[in-house]
Design an enzyme around this catalytic site. Structure first.
Site, PDB file in Angstrom:
ATOM      1  N   GLU A  96     -23.927 -25.109 -31.349  1.00  0.00           N
ATOM      2  CA  GLU A  96     -24.174 -27.107 -30.378  1.00  0.00           C
ATOM      3  C   GLU A  96     -22.669 -26.492 -29.818  1.00  0.00           C
ATOM      4  O   GLU A  96     -21.667 -26.903 -30.226  1.00  0.00           O
ATOM      5  CB  GLU A  96     -24.063 -27.836 -31.181  1.00  0.00           C
ATOM      6  CG  GLU A  96     -25.401 -28.282 -32.131  1.00  0.00           C
ATOM      7  CD  GLU A  96     -25.947 -29.420 -32.630  1.00  0.00           C
ATOM      8  OE1 GLU A  96     -24.782 -30.140 -33.186  1.00  0.00           O
ATOM      9  OE2 GLU A  96     -26.177 -30.051 -32.666  1.00  0.00           O
ATOM     10  N   GLU A 132     -32.541 -26.525 -34.524  1.00  0.00           N
ATOM     11  CA  GLU A 132     -32.404 -28.361 -35.845  1.00  0.00           C
ATOM     12  C   GLU A 132     -33.759 -29.605 -35.442  1.00  0.00           C
ATOM     13  O   GLU A 132     -33.970 -29.632 -34.034  1.00  0.00           O
ATOM     14  CB  GLU A 132     -31.055 -28.403 -35.611  1.00  0.00           C
ATOM     15  CG  GLU A 132     -30.444 -27.881 -36.449  1.00  0.00           C
ATOM     16  CD  GLU A 132     -29.081 -28.102 -36.299  1.00  0.00           C
ATOM     17  OE1 GLU A 132     -28.541 -28.982 -36.388  1.00  0.00           O
ATOM     18  OE2 GLU A 132     -28.332 -27.588 -36.755  1.00  0.00           O
TER      19      GLU A 132
HETATM   20  O1  AHR Z   1     -28.043 -30.788 -39.054  1.00  0.00           O
HETATM   21  C1  AHR Z   1     -27.119 -31.378 -39.583  1.00  0.00           C
HETATM   22  C2  AHR Z   1     -25.606 -31.491 -38.161  1.00  0.00           C
HETATM   23  O2  AHR Z   1     -26.977 -31.778 -36.893  1.00  0.00           O
HETATM   24  C3  AHR Z   1     -25.637 -29.876 -37.820  1.00  0.00           C
HETATM   25  O3  AHR Z   1     -24.552 -29.068 -38.377  1.00  0.00           O
HETATM   26  C4  AHR Z   1     -25.509 -29.579 -36.940  1.00  0.00           C
HETATM   27  O4  AHR Z   1     -25.617 -28.702 -35.892  1.00  0.00           O
HETATM   28  C5  AHR Z   1     -25.939 -31.218 -36.291  1.00  0.00           C
HETATM   29  O5  AHR Z   1     -25.651 -31.838 -35.498  1.00  0.00           O
END
Ligand code: AHR
Length: 494
Positions: A174, A296
């Site tokens: 991210e 994710e």
């Molecule tokens: O999964 C929780 C968080 O969500 C992670 O650390 C991040 O990459 C995303 O914003």
């Protein structure tokens, strides 16, 4: 309305990569510490510091790949603090997640041991946001170099003689947000630079994953593909279902009917996003060499009342079973581009597989979906067309029923189906082609009430049951899907 489906068992659509059933474990809340790692001296029964109950449950899931150490944590993690004698390891503040002390007791060696016990491939996420090229390069050397070198010697001195095999490596996370607030042009250049020093030692060939877009940031995908495509094997993509939006996500258990509906609609929205990002990827990579890595995803609600807001601990209801089932069907059906997905997160954080409290552990409805769907791992996807009613939430339409199907080498066909309606059953009229049916069996995850979930007092409130609500005659199969259900149909050939 009757819902109709045609499964063509002899029309293959490519292999469903087992890594679509991957997991993600971050140094966040009680995921690593307490959830997985309790330490060798704990009263909770453990194997080399990993708690046995959780280990056993996770092993039963057949987890193919595990992403670590973050997430946002990855871009402030300095791996050297997490190797060597545990009592001498540096203590740091986990600024992203609750401001708690991170004692670095779970580091590279412990993670590799966990992956080995799970039979999962490690997927390491490196630090671009606050790390250096040298630090990243040395981590790879430490883990994978088999000869004589400063990092390999240090690994040996720390008790690991043989180099590990590390296939998947993420270069930052991210980077448009917690990983450095970068513009895509800047990150694309940094990616090109950092990945240069992520070396292949000996037989170890690293599959490099670039930090990808969030939700609908198509410009990020465009710039990364335009500027850095030749240097990557995969491009990540993140998407979470927040029924109430990012700032007011909604409660995991106490939600109303409108929130159920919006959750379903938002779960389906990932398909629109995948299609749009893939269109951009296709422009630069028509041969589909570069994979989309959904590293994710999941349903992210407000934390459970009374728990640390930085720990992201949430319950998991039958609604989450549906969100998992819908998403996994969508990933299976995009197997030409999606080669890995990692649900967030494995234990005690966001949409977890298991929840723990002291020495207790429970399996969530999402766990049961992952177990049910594991039949698809590395199997041949076969063509499945579903004609269904469209439901609507917030003015956006979404299908009531979705599904995906795969065939094993012995000809057995597995079909996973979801019914997103809170109140309406779905009678699905299947036409089975390309196979003579010998036997049909089934399994269902459902509940009579949309808030049902498992607690330490009632750990089996939502669990898989044998499913028999179908009739078969020749190549016709009539399946009665109850409302709010995830179903597996297994067809054994004659
Ligand atoms: O999964 C929780 C968080 O969500 C992670 O650390 C991040 O990459 C995303 O914003």
């Amino acid at each position: 309305m009757a819902h109709r489906a045609i499964v063509n068992a002899d029309v293959g659509r490519g292999i469903i990569d087992k890594n679509i059933y991957g997991q993600f474990a971050e140094h966040l809340g009680r995921c690593i510490y307490e959830g997985l790692w309790v330490g060798e001296d704990s009263e909770i029964p453990n194997t080399n510091g990993i708690r046995n109950d959780v280990l056993k449950a996770l092993k039963d899931l057949n987890i193919p790949v595990l992403r670590w150490p973050g997430g946002c944590f990855a871009d402030e993690y300095h791996w050297k603090d997490g190797v060597g004698p545990r009592e001498e390891r540096k203590r740091m503040v986990n600024t992203h997640w609750g401001g708690v002390v991170e004692n670095n007791h779970f580091g590279t060696h412990e993670f590799m041991a966990l992956c080995e016990m799970l039979g999962a491939e490690p997927y390491i996420n490196g630090n671009v946001g606050s790390g250096t090229v040298q630090e990243m390069s040395e981590w790879v050397e430490y883990m994978t170099f088999d000869g004589e070198s400063p990092m390999a010697n240090w690994r040996k001195a720390n008790g690991q003689d043989a180099a590990w095999r590390v296939k998947y490596f993420g270069v930052g996370n991210e980077n448009w947000g917690c990983g450095g607030n970068m513009r895509p042009e800047f990150y694309a250049d940094l990616y090109r630079q950092f990945q240069t020093y992520v070396r292949n030692y000996g037989e170890n060939k690293i599959y490099k994953i670039a930090g990808g877009a969030n939700v609908a940031d198509f410009n990020w995908t465009e710039v990364l593909m335009r500027e850095a495509a030749p240097y990557m094997d995969g491009l990540s993509f993140h998407y979470y279902v927040h029924p109430g939006g990012f700032w007011n996500k909604g409660d995991a258990v106490r939600f109303d009917e409108a929130e159920w509906d919006i959750s379903m609609q938002k779960a389906y929205y990932i398909e629109t996003l995948i299609d749009k990002h893939v269109t951009i990827m296709d422009k630069y990579d028509p041969d589909k060499r570069i994979a989309m890595i959904v590293d994710e995803w999941g349903a992210w609600y407000d934390v459970e009342p009374g728990t640390n807001p930085g720990f992201l601990y949430q319950q998991n209801t039958v609604r989450d079973a549906l969100i998992a089932g819908i998403s996994l069907n969508i990933f299976n059906n995009h197997n030409d581009r999606i080669k890995m997905a990692n649900i967030a997160q494995m234990v005690n954080v966001i949409q977890s597989m298991v929840l723990t409290e002291g020495n207790q552990m429970l399996l969530t409805p999402t766990y049961h979906v992952f177990k049910m769907y594991s039949v698809h791992q590395d199997q041949q996807r076969v063509s499945l067309d579903v004609e269904t009613t469209m439901l609507e939430a917030d003015g956006v339409k979404y299908p009531q029923v979705n599904g995906s199907a795969s065939k094993q080498s012995d000809g057995t066909v597995n079909i996973t189906l979801t019914n997103a309606s809170r109140e309406a059953a779905a009678n699905v009229d299947f036409h089975i082609r390309g196979l003579h049916v010998k036997e049909v069996s089934g399994e269902v995850i459902t509940s009579t009430e949309m808030h049902h979930h498992n607690t330490f007092e009632q750990p089996d409130k939502v669990r898989p049951e044998t499913f028999t609500d179908f009739t078969q005659s020749g190549d016709q199969l009539f399946v009665h899907l109850p409302p709010m259900s995830v179903v597996l149909i297994t067809i054994t050939p004659a």
